[in-house]
Design a protein around this motif. Structure first.
Motif, PDB file in Angstrom:
ATOM      1  N   LEU A  44       0.844  -1.124  -0.007  1.00  0.00           N
ATOM      2  CA  LEU A  44      -0.039  -0.097   0.142  1.00  0.00           C
ATOM      3  C   LEU A  44       0.780   1.321  -0.028  1.00  0.00           C
ATOM      4  CD1 LEU A  44      -2.876   1.079   0.238  1.00  0.00           C
ATOM      5  CD2 LEU A  44      -2.637   0.861   2.754  1.00  0.00           C
ATOM      6  N   ALA A  45       1.830   1.443   0.639  1.00  0.00           N
ATOM      7  CA  ALA A  45       2.980   2.426   0.839  1.00  0.00           C
ATOM      8  C   ALA A  45       3.524   2.638  -0.574  1.00  0.00           C
ATOM      9  CB  ALA A  45       3.942   2.112   1.840  1.00  0.00           C
ATOM     10  N   ALA A  46       3.937   1.570  -1.139  1.00  0.00           N
ATOM     11  CA  ALA A  46       4.660   1.826  -2.619  1.00  0.00           C
ATOM     12  C   ALA A  46       3.462   2.321  -3.587  1.00  0.00           C
ATOM     13  CB  ALA A  46       5.058   0.416  -3.026  1.00  0.00           C
ATOM     14  N   HIS A  48       0.696   4.062  -3.027  1.00  0.00           N
ATOM     15  CA  HIS A  48       0.518   5.621  -2.644  1.00  0.00           C
ATOM     16  C   HIS A  48       1.615   6.484  -2.952  1.00  0.00           C
ATOM     17  CE1 HIS A  48      -3.276   5.591  -0.571  1.00  0.00           C
ATOM     18  NE2 HIS A  48      -2.704   4.612   0.314  1.00  0.00           N
ATOM     19  N   ALA A  49       2.648   5.864  -2.853  1.00  0.00           N
ATOM     20  CA  ALA A  49       4.007   6.625  -3.313  1.00  0.00           C
ATOM     21  C   ALA A  49       4.091   6.903  -4.651  1.00  0.00           C
ATOM     22  CB  ALA A  49       5.371   6.104  -2.865  1.00  0.00           C
ATOM     23  N   ASP A  50       3.817   5.963  -5.562  1.00  0.00           N
ATOM     24  CA  ASP A  50       3.604   5.837  -6.970  1.00  0.00           C
ATOM     25  C   ASP A  50       2.603   6.935  -7.203  1.00  0.00           C
ATOM     26  OD1 ASP A  50       5.605   4.344  -7.461  1.00  0.00           O
ATOM     27  OD2 ASP A  50       4.333   2.754  -7.860  1.00  0.00           O
ATOM     28  N   LEU A  51       1.566   7.216  -6.661  1.00  0.00           N
ATOM     29  CA  LEU A  51       0.174   8.045  -6.825  1.00  0.00           C
ATOM     30  C   LEU A  51       0.762   9.564  -6.316  1.00  0.00           C
ATOM     31  CD1 LEU A  51      -2.852   5.714  -5.958  1.00  0.00           C
ATOM     32  CD2 LEU A  51      -2.000   6.738  -8.388  1.00  0.00           C
ATOM     33  N   GLY A  52       1.973   9.687  -5.661  1.00  0.00           N
ATOM     34  CA  GLY A  52       2.169  10.952  -5.047  1.00  0.00           C
ATOM     35  C   GLY A  52       1.470  11.390  -3.966  1.00  0.00           C
ATOM     36  N   GLU A  53       0.842  10.156  -3.576  1.00  0.00           N
ATOM     37  CA  GLU A  53      -0.161  10.570  -2.163  1.00  0.00           C
ATOM     38  C   GLU A  53       0.874  10.193  -0.840  1.00  0.00           C
ATOM     39  OE1 GLU A  53      -2.988   7.694  -2.907  1.00  0.00           O
ATOM     40  OE2 GLU A  53      -4.161   9.126  -4.291  1.00  0.00           O
ATOM     41  N   TRP A  54       1.728  11.263  -0.390  1.00  0.00           N
ATOM     42  CA  TRP A  54       2.932  11.276   0.567  1.00  0.00           C
ATOM     43  C   TRP A  54       2.378  10.927   1.938  1.00  0.00           C
ATOM     44  CZ3 TRP A  54       6.181   9.863  -2.796  1.00  0.00           C
ATOM     45  CH2 TRP A  54       6.295  10.432  -3.768  1.00  0.00           C
ATOM     46  N   ALA A  55       1.392  11.573   2.278  1.00  0.00           N
ATOM     47  CA  ALA A  55       0.831  11.213   3.851  1.00  0.00           C
ATOM     48  C   ALA A  55       0.197   9.880   3.885  1.00  0.00           C
ATOM     49  CB  ALA A  55      -0.192  12.358   3.969  1.00  0.00           C
ATOM     50  N   GLU A  56      -0.510   9.507   2.918  1.00  0.00           N
ATOM     51  CA  GLU A  56      -0.769   8.016   2.814  1.00  0.00           C
ATOM     52  C   GLU A  56       0.403   7.169   2.969  1.00  0.00           C
ATOM     53  OE1 GLU A  56      -1.822  10.257   1.084  1.00  0.00           O
ATOM     54  OE2 GLU A  56      -4.139  10.720   1.212  1.00  0.00           O
ATOM     55  N   ALA A  57       1.306   7.142   2.041  1.00  0.00           N
ATOM     56  CA  ALA A  57       2.437   6.229   2.049  1.00  0.00           C
ATOM     57  C   ALA A  57       3.195   6.408   3.180  1.00  0.00           C
ATOM     58  CB  ALA A  57       3.457   6.855   0.783  1.00  0.00           C
ATOM     59  N   GLU A  58       3.288   7.464   3.976  1.00  0.00           N
ATOM     60  CA  GLU A  58       3.891   7.763   5.350  1.00  0.00           C
ATOM     61  C   GLU A  58       3.146   6.579   6.293  1.00  0.00           C
ATOM     62  OE1 GLU A  58       5.355  10.903   8.505  1.00  0.00           O
ATOM     63  OE2 GLU A  58       5.158  11.526   6.547  1.00  0.00           O
ATOM     64  N   ALA A  59       1.841   7.013   6.388  1.00  0.00           N
ATOM     65  CA  ALA A  59       1.200   6.490   7.367  1.00  0.00           C
ATOM     66  C   ALA A  59       1.357   4.514   7.174  1.00  0.00           C
ATOM     67  CB  ALA A  59      -0.364   6.505   7.063  1.00  0.00           C
ATOM     68  N   ALA A  60       1.270   4.371   5.867  1.00  0.00           N
ATOM     69  CA  ALA A  60       1.324   2.736   5.651  1.00  0.00           C
ATOM     70  C   ALA A  60       2.922   2.313   6.140  1.00  0.00           C
ATOM     71  CB  ALA A  60       1.034   2.680   3.972  1.00  0.00           C
TER      72      ALA A  60
END
Length: 165
Positions: A44-46, A48-60
């Motif tokens: 999920l983190a990867a 979100h990062a690919d989508l540029g959703e940094w806050a969500e990637a960090e939480a994951a």
């Protein structure tokens, strides 16, 4: 994972959320407990990062290292995320913390090298103990992985000595 690999990260995010939210026993979870937990968070983190959703990637990423504190790939991903986001002081602090844990020390040393590369310095002491400057760091793609360099001969594109005529 297949959706993400197929270039459909938005659908992958939805699938990972369904896996994490699904109550009850699952077949794959009986084979690998991480599939419905920390490994799903890692994927999920990867995505979100690919989508540029940094806050969500960090939480994951935080969920990965919280749920599986001995999972080296989780710490590696969290550290790479910090470097990717140019949060080098946090990454440096994480590298020192990992270096103090015998089970995670290797990850700490690798992360320290990544931080030094991002800063454009060589982590090995130079004259009088100062870090040696280097050329500009290579850029990464949005998910934080290093792109392959095929413009110069290297181990991956040089013929092997035993490959024949």
């Amino acid at each position: 994972m297949l959706l993400h690999a197929a270039g459909r990260p938005r659908e992958a995010v939805a699938a990972y959320h369904r896996v994490l939210a699904a109550p009850g026993d699952r077949y794959f979870a009986s084979l690998d407990r991480g599939v419905t937990g920390f490994k799903a968070h890692q994927n999920l983190a990867a995505a979100h990062a690919d989508l540029g959703e940094w806050a969500e990637a960090e939480a994951a990423w935080r969920a990965v290292v919280r749920d599986a504190p001995g999972y080296r790939a989780g710490w590696r991903g969290w550290g790479e995320f910090l470097v990717l986001r140019d949060r080098l002081a946090e990454a440096d602090e994480l590298a020192r913390g990992l270096g103090a844990d015998p089970a995670l020390a290797l990850e700490g040393h690798v992360l320290a090298g990544r931080v030094a590369a991002a800063r454009g310095t060589d982590p090995r002491p130079g004259p009088r103990g100062s870090a040696r400057p280097r050329g500009p760091p290579r850029t990464r793609n949005r998910s934080g992985s290093w792109p392959a360099n095929t413009s110069r001969p290297g181990p991956t594109n040089r013929p092997h000595a035993c490959s024949g005529p």
